[in-house]
Write an enzyme that holds these catalytic residues in place. Structure first.
Site, PDB file in Angstrom:
ATOM      1  N   SER A   1      -1.466 -13.161  -1.914  1.00  8.95           N
ATOM      2  CA  SER A   1      -0.024 -13.151  -1.684  1.00  8.95           C
ATOM      3  C   SER A   1       0.239 -13.189  -0.191  1.00  8.95           C
ATOM      4  O   SER A   1      -0.600 -12.757   0.610  1.00  8.95           O
ATOM      5  CB  SER A   1       0.604 -11.885  -2.282  1.00  8.95           C
TER       6      SER A   1
ATOM      7  N   TYR B   1      -0.208  -2.464  -1.901  1.00  9.13           N
ATOM      8  CA  TYR B   1      -0.220  -3.812  -2.464  1.00  9.13           C
ATOM      9  C   TYR B   1      -0.771  -4.811  -1.445  1.00  9.13           C
ATOM     10  O   TYR B   1      -1.614  -5.654  -1.770  1.00  9.13           O
ATOM     11  CB  TYR B   1       1.185  -4.221  -2.889  1.00  9.13           C
TER      12      TYR B   1
END
Length: 309
Positions: free
Chosen positions: A155, A181
Site C-alpha cells: 500500500s 498498518y
C-alpha cells in the site's frame, strides 16, 4: 523494462486479455470480495484453476459460484485464517502439486489494538507473518511449477513507516493503528525483496504491488465514517475493485515480467523512487536489502518460537 501500455484506469479483465492461463493453478487469499475477488475472477477467466483462500468459506462459495457462472476456469474454496498459524499450516499441508501463482491479497487495516495468541500485533501478524508463513510453506509447490510468481499486496501507506525491529509488536511504544498498518505494508515489500533474491534460482519471482485506493472493500471496515468522508473529500482518486486488481493481475501474468523480482508496482508499472513531499512511489526503506534480510530472519524466529511454544 518497457511500459505495460496500461494505466491507473485499466481493469483486471483488460490486463489479462489475450493471455491464456490454461493449465496453471493459482491461490488468492482474501478472495471472497473486493480486490481479491476481482483478481480471482480475472485469473479464472483466463483459464487458470483458482483457489479462493478465505476465512469465511460460505462467502467464498458464493464468490466462487459467481465467478464460475461467467464461464471461467475451475474455482475452488479452501479455509485460511492468516492470523492463525495452525490454519496456515493446514492449508499448506493440504496443497498437492505445483502452484504457479500465489497472490497474497488478504489483510486487515487500522484495527483496534489486538494481539494474536502468540502476542503478535494483529496487523503485522495477518498482513506479514501470516503471508510469510504461507508463502514459505508453499515454496516447494511454487518451485515445482518451474516458473511461478508471488504477488505481495502492499500500500502507499508503507511510506509512513519502516519496520521498527526494536518494537514491531508495540509492546513498549504506544499503539498507533495507522503506524502499525504502515509498517506491515512496508514488510510486504521487504518480503518481496528478500524472497525474490532467495527464490530466483528456483524460478520463483516475488514482487510487491500497490493496488491503489479502493473504497467500499472489507479492508476499510475499521475506519470511522469521519475518516472515510475525509478520504473521499480529500481530492484522492479512487479506483473500482476491478481497477484495483489490474496491477495485481499485471504482475501475476504479464509475459514481460517472467524474470523480474523484488520490485514494487503501482498503476500497472514499476513505481519510481518516492521523493519526500510528493505522493506515490516506493520508499527507500521498503527496498533496503539489509532490512529485508533482517525481516526474514526475524520472521523465521517468530514462527520458530510459535512452534516451540
Amino acid at each position: 523494462m518497457t511500459g505495460s501500455g496500461f494505466t491507473a484506469q485499466s481493469t483486471a479483465a483488460e490486463v489479462v486479455g489475450g493471455i491464456d492461463l490454461t493449465g496453471l493453478r493459482a491461490v488468492v487469499t482474501g478472495a471472497a470480495s473486493g480486490i481479491g475477488l476481482e483478481t480471482a475472477r480475472a485469473l479464472a477467466g483466463a483459464g487458470a484453476e483458482v483457489t479462493l483462500a478465505v476465512r469465511d468459506t460460505a462467502a467464498g462459495e458464493r464468490a466462487a459460484a459467481g465467478i464460475a457462472s461467467g464461464g471461467a476456469g475451475r474455482v475452488l474454496v479452501a479455509p485460511l485464517d492468516l492470523a492463525d498459524q495452525r490454519s496456515v499450516a493446514a492449508f499448506a499441508a493440504a496443497w498437492h502439486g505445483p502452484l504457479h501463482v500465489l497472490v497474497n491479497n488478504a489483510g486487515v487495516m487500522m484495527t483496534p489494538q489486538t494481539r494474536t495468541p502468540e502476542g503478535w500485533e494483529l496487523q503485522f501478524a495477518t498482513n506479514h507473518l501470516g503471508h510469510f508463513a504461507l508463502a514459505t510453506r508453499l515454496h516447494p509447490a511454487l518451485a515445482a511449477a518451474g516458473r511461478a510468481r508471488v504477488v505481495s499486496l502492499s500500500s502507499v501507506a508503507h511510506l509512513r513507516s519502516p519496520v521498527h525491529f526494536d518494537d514491531v509488536h508495540f509492546r513498549d511504544r504506544p499503539y498507533d493503528a495507522g503506524l502499525a498498518y504502515a509498517q506491515s505494508k512496508t514488510a510486504n515489500v521487504l518480503f518481496a525483496v528478500e524472497a525474490g533474491r532467495r527464490w530466483a534460482a528456483d524460478g520463483v519471482t516475488v514482487n510487491a504491488v500497490h493496488p491503489g485506493a479502493v473504497l467500499g472493500t472489507n479492508l476499510s471496515r475499521h475506519l470511522t465514517r469521519e475518516a472515510l468522508d475525509a478520504a473521499a473529500s480529500g481530492g484522492r482518486t479512487f479506483k473500482t475493485p476491478q481497477q484495483g486488481a489490474a496491477t495485481v493481475v499485471y504482475v501475476a501474468t504479464a509475459p514481460g515480467l517472467e524474470r523480474v523480482a523484488g520490485r514494487y508496482f503501482e498503476d500497472c508499472a514499476e513505481a519510481h523512487r518516492h521523493i519526500p513531499g510528493t505522493s506515490g512511489g516506493v520508499a527507500d526503506h521498503a527496498l533496503d536489502p539489509d532490512a529485508a534480510a533482517l525481516l526474514w530472519r526475524m520472521s523465521l524466529d517468530c514462527l520458530a518460537a510459535d512452534v516451540r511454544g
